[in-house]
Design a protein around this motif. Structure first.
Motif, mmCIF file in Angstrom:
data_model
loop_
_atom_site.group_PDB
_atom_site.id
_atom_site.type_symbol
_atom_site.label_atom_id
_atom_site.label_comp_id
_atom_site.label_asym_id
_atom_site.label_seq_id
_atom_site.Cartn_x
_atom_site.Cartn_y
_atom_site.Cartn_z
ATOM 1 N N LEU A 212 0.798 -1.227 0.000
ATOM 2 C CA LEU A 212 0.000 0.000 0.000
ATOM 3 C C LEU A 212 0.835 1.284 0.000
ATOM 4 N N PRO A 213 1.937 1.383 0.768
ATOM 5 C CA PRO A 213 2.670 2.658 0.811
ATOM 6 C C PRO A 213 3.136 3.141 -0.549
ATOM 7 N N GLY A 214 3.635 2.229 -1.389
ATOM 8 C CA GLY A 214 4.123 2.635 -2.697
ATOM 9 C C GLY A 214 3.032 3.185 -3.598
ATOM 10 N N LEU A 215 1.776 2.831 -3.329
ATOM 11 C CA LEU A 215 0.655 3.351 -4.104
ATOM 12 C C LEU A 215 0.119 4.646 -3.509
ATOM 13 N N LEU A 216 -0.075 4.657 -2.200
ATOM 14 C CA LEU A 216 -0.739 5.789 -1.555
ATOM 15 C C LEU A 216 0.137 7.032 -1.487
ATOM 16 N N ILE A 217 1.468 6.881 -1.558
ATOM 17 C CA ILE A 217 2.321 8.058 -1.519
ATOM 18 C C ILE A 217 2.061 8.957 -2.723
ATOM 19 N N SER A 218 1.657 8.381 -3.850
ATOM 20 C CA SER A 218 1.317 9.199 -5.014
ATOM 21 C C SER A 218 0.069 10.034 -4.751
ATOM 22 N N VAL A 219 -0.872 9.483 -4.002
ATOM 23 C CA VAL A 219 -2.072 10.248 -3.628
ATOM 24 C C VAL A 219 -1.693 11.430 -2.744
ATOM 25 N N VAL A 220 -0.828 11.188 -1.770
ATOM 26 C CA VAL A 220 -0.404 12.249 -0.859
ATOM 27 C C VAL A 220 0.274 13.377 -1.621
ATOM 28 N N PHE A 221 1.194 13.041 -2.496
ATOM 29 C CA PHE A 221 1.957 14.061 -3.211
ATOM 30 C C PHE A 221 1.128 14.737 -4.298
ATOM 31 N N ALA A 222 0.181 14.030 -4.894
ATOM 32 C CA ALA A 222 -0.678 14.639 -5.907
ATOM 33 C C ALA A 222 -1.495 15.774 -5.314
ATOM 34 N N GLY A 223 -1.816 15.690 -4.019
ATOM 35 C CA GLY A 223 -2.650 16.702 -3.394
ATOM 36 C C GLY A 223 -1.902 17.845 -2.736
ATOM 37 N N LEU A 224 -0.582 17.886 -2.841
ATOM 38 C CA LEU A 224 0.176 18.924 -2.143
ATOM 39 C C LEU A 224 -0.222 20.328 -2.571
ATOM 40 N N LEU B 180 22.715 3.946 -19.604
ATOM 41 C CA LEU B 180 22.571 4.374 -18.221
ATOM 42 C C LEU B 180 21.088 4.567 -17.917
ATOM 43 N N ALA B 181 20.556 3.742 -17.022
ATOM 44 C CA ALA B 181 19.132 3.791 -16.670
ATOM 45 C C ALA B 181 18.943 4.541 -15.361
ATOM 46 N N LEU B 182 18.343 5.712 -15.447
ATOM 47 C CA LEU B 182 18.025 6.504 -14.258
ATOM 48 C C LEU B 182 16.518 6.653 -14.074
ATOM 49 N N MET B 183 15.840 7.016 -15.158
ATOM 50 C CA MET B 183 14.420 7.357 -15.054
ATOM 51 C C MET B 183 13.548 6.172 -14.660
ATOM 52 N N GLU B 184 13.944 4.980 -15.050
ATOM 53 C CA GLU B 184 13.112 3.826 -14.720
ATOM 54 C C GLU B 184 13.128 3.516 -13.227
ATOM 55 N N HIS B 185 14.063 4.117 -12.498
ATOM 56 C CA HIS B 185 14.113 3.913 -11.046
ATOM 57 C C HIS B 185 13.388 5.012 -10.279
ATOM 58 N N ILE B 186 12.898 6.034 -10.984
ATOM 59 C CA ILE B 186 12.171 7.107 -10.311
ATOM 60 C C ILE B 186 10.764 6.618 -9.984
ATOM 61 N N PRO B 187 10.327 6.703 -8.742
ATOM 62 C CA PRO B 187 8.948 6.332 -8.423
ATOM 63 C C PRO B 187 7.976 7.379 -8.957
ATOM 64 N N LEU B 188 6.722 7.050 -8.911
ATOM 65 C CA LEU B 188 5.702 7.914 -9.499
ATOM 66 C C LEU B 188 5.417 9.157 -8.672
ATOM 67 N N PHE B 189 5.587 9.097 -7.334
ATOM 68 C CA PHE B 189 5.030 10.144 -6.486
ATOM 69 C C PHE B 189 5.566 11.558 -6.726
ATOM 70 N N PRO B 190 6.876 11.792 -6.997
ATOM 71 C CA PRO B 190 7.270 13.187 -7.229
ATOM 72 C C PRO B 190 6.662 13.760 -8.495
ATOM 73 N N LEU B 191 6.444 12.917 -9.490
ATOM 74 C CA LEU B 191 5.836 13.386 -10.727
ATOM 75 C C LEU B 191 4.325 13.530 -10.574
ATOM 76 N N ALA B 192 3.718 12.774 -9.648
ATOM 77 C CA ALA B 192 2.314 13.015 -9.320
ATOM 78 C C ALA B 192 2.157 14.405 -8.719
ATOM 79 N N MET B 193 3.146 14.843 -7.954
ATOM 80 C CA MET B 193 3.131 16.203 -7.424
ATOM 81 C C MET B 193 3.205 17.220 -8.557
ATOM 82 N N VAL B 194 4.064 16.980 -9.537
ATOM 83 C CA VAL B 194 4.138 17.863 -10.701
ATOM 84 C C VAL B 194 2.796 17.877 -11.430
#
Length: 471
Positions: A83-95, A279-293
């Motif tokens: 659940l944490p990996g999913l719900l953190i996107s909800v938290v950041f989307a609403g900032l 060099l793979a960087l972006m595939e390791h970025i989780p969704l939540f900071p971009l949900a904030m964007v």
């Protein structure tokens, strides 16, 4: 996993929420420490699980004990762990949903000193952590150099960020890192409240705070989450419940963030990540900071279309708050004590170093970087830097309950220029793959330059203001 198991996992989470609130209200110590109910509920879940009650049952009756796995169903624990990996996107989307986003000039005019001070503290956490990783943790204890990012992830980012990065830790081969970060986040919250309370009392006794103002503090005004902002609700006839339409805007923000992430991954695949040696960087970025964007883009679009007040900020905060409650409870209830115990010295060293840096930032840097009202201003950054945004809000309300210094507004505006980068932002998410691919030393140099840059900038720009305001 069946729907019945999912339903039971959610029911148990609700019961832990109620139990945490009961403990907060009826146990005086928890109330005095201002510990969020979700942390108490998560700790209770941990005690009832295989690492608490289960471990005790195994010790007393052997591994064949009926309660060797604790009092909680294993299926529920497995669901909670995801659940944490999913719900953190909800938290950041609403900032920033439902917030009026002013122009950069207006933000800087109100929050410039707080931004400079906060950025110095955040980059300094990387400098301290990476230095310890290079000089002590990796060569002596054999810990991954990525441990250098744990102070910022755990203290500045908090439980949500630590839990949200669990997948990235796992993909990069440092699976215990998420548990260590969660442990540090818990230490940060407790230390932030305890040390913050001590600092407020010291400020009153030393005359740095108005004693009459501090005595009027009403502890019942504190909430477990962000300050509630209120805007008018929907005025048109309801064709859909307001909660439902707000959930739709959350979904839109997260969807936009997902599209941005997929676009970045595609750009990377056709540029520097082509071929076997890419060099793979972006595939390791989780969704939540971009949900904030995505949330920022949705809000800006609403403002441009003349619908800036279409979203009720109070309702947005309640959705984010509920998601954060569930996230914290599920993350703490599935925390691996074994992982923390196996790296106990790493954990203790990072915790002590992080707390020491936060105190240095408040006691030494804040008086020199804030032109006026350094105590409540610096206390806000101290709280966020050691125990997330909510502790910063709590401490500034303790130090300045009537908001005479304007620290509350400055702290809110600061987030617009702060959280997109650190404290759970893009660099926080990128720090792990950057250390993994380039090593700790280059990232240490980068963070040192940024820390010193913000420090010098803060002294150079705001010390003249301090001198003029004191004359």
């Amino acid at each position: 996993m069946s729907l019945d198991q999912l339903f039971m996992a959610l029911v148990l989470l609700g019961l832990l929420m109620l139990a945490g609130k009961w403990l907060r209200v009826h146990v005086a110590l928890f109330g005095k420490l201002f510990l969020p109910s979700a942390i108490l509920g998560g700790a209770l879940g941990l005690l009832l699980g295989p690492q608490g009650f289960g471990a005790l049952a195994s010790l007393l009756s052997g591994d064949e004990s009926r309660f060797a796995t604790g009092l909680l169903p294993q299926a529920s624990l497995e669901i909670w762990s995801g659940l944490p990996g999913l719900l953190i996107s909800v938290v950041f989307a609403g900032l920033f949903l439902g917030k009026t986003i002013p122009g950069p000039r207006a933000i800087w005019r109100r929050a410039g000193p707080m931004v400079a001070h906060g950025q110095t503290l955040a980059w300094g956490q990387y400098v301290i952590g990476l230095s310890l990783a290079l000089l002590l943790l990796t060569p002596v204890f054999g810990v991954s150099p990525m441990a250098g990012a744990l102070i910022e992830i755990g203290f500045e980012g908090g439980h949500g960020t630590a839990a949200g990065l669990a997948g990235t830790f796992r993909e990069l081969g440092f699976e215990n890192g998420a548990d260590l970060a969660l442990g540090l986040a818990t230490v940060g919250v407790v230390a932030g409240v305890l040390l913050g309370t001590i600092l407020v009392n010291w400020g009153v006794r030393s005359g740095r705070l108005d004693i009459e103002e501090a005595q009027r503090m009403d502890t019942e005004r504190f909430s477990d989450h962000d300050e509630r902002e209120s805007v008018p609700r929907f005025s048109r006839a309801r064709s859909i419940d307001p909660l439902s339409i707000h959930l739709g805007f959350f979904a839109l923000a997260i969807a936009i963030g997902w599209l941005i992430l997929q676009g970045l991954i595609w750009v990377e695949s056709v540029t520097w990540n082509r071929g076997a040696d890419g060099l793979a960087l972006m595939e390791h970025i989780p969704l939540f900071p971009l949900a904030m964007v995505g949330g920022v883009l949705v809000q800006v679009a609403l403002m441009r279309l003349g619908h800036a007040k279409s979203l009720d900020r109070g309702l947005v905060n309640r959705i984010s708050g509920a998601a954060l409650d569930v996230l914290i409870i599920s993350a703490l209830a599935t925390l691996s004590l074994e992982a923390v115990g196996s790296h106990i010295w790493t954990f203790l060293i990072l915790a002590v170093a992080g707390i020491a840096w936060a105190l240095f930032g408040f006691l030494v840097l804040a008086p020199r970087m804030f032109p006026k009202d350094w105590f409540p201003m610096g206390l806000a950054n101290f709280g966020q830097g050691i125990g997330m945004t909510v502790i910063g809000l709590l401490l500034v309300r303790m130090a300045d309950p009537d908001n005479r210094s304007g620290a509350m507004e400055s702290f809110g505006y600061k987030q617009l220029l702060f959280e997109p980068v650190v404290g759970g932002g893009l660099f926080t998410a990128l720090s792990l793959p950057l250390i993994y691919h380039f090593g700790a030393l280059p990232i240490l140099i980068l963070c040192s330059v940024l820390m010193l840059g913000w420090l010098v900038f803060g002294f150079w720009v705001f010390r003249p203001e301090k001198a003029s305001s004191s004359t």
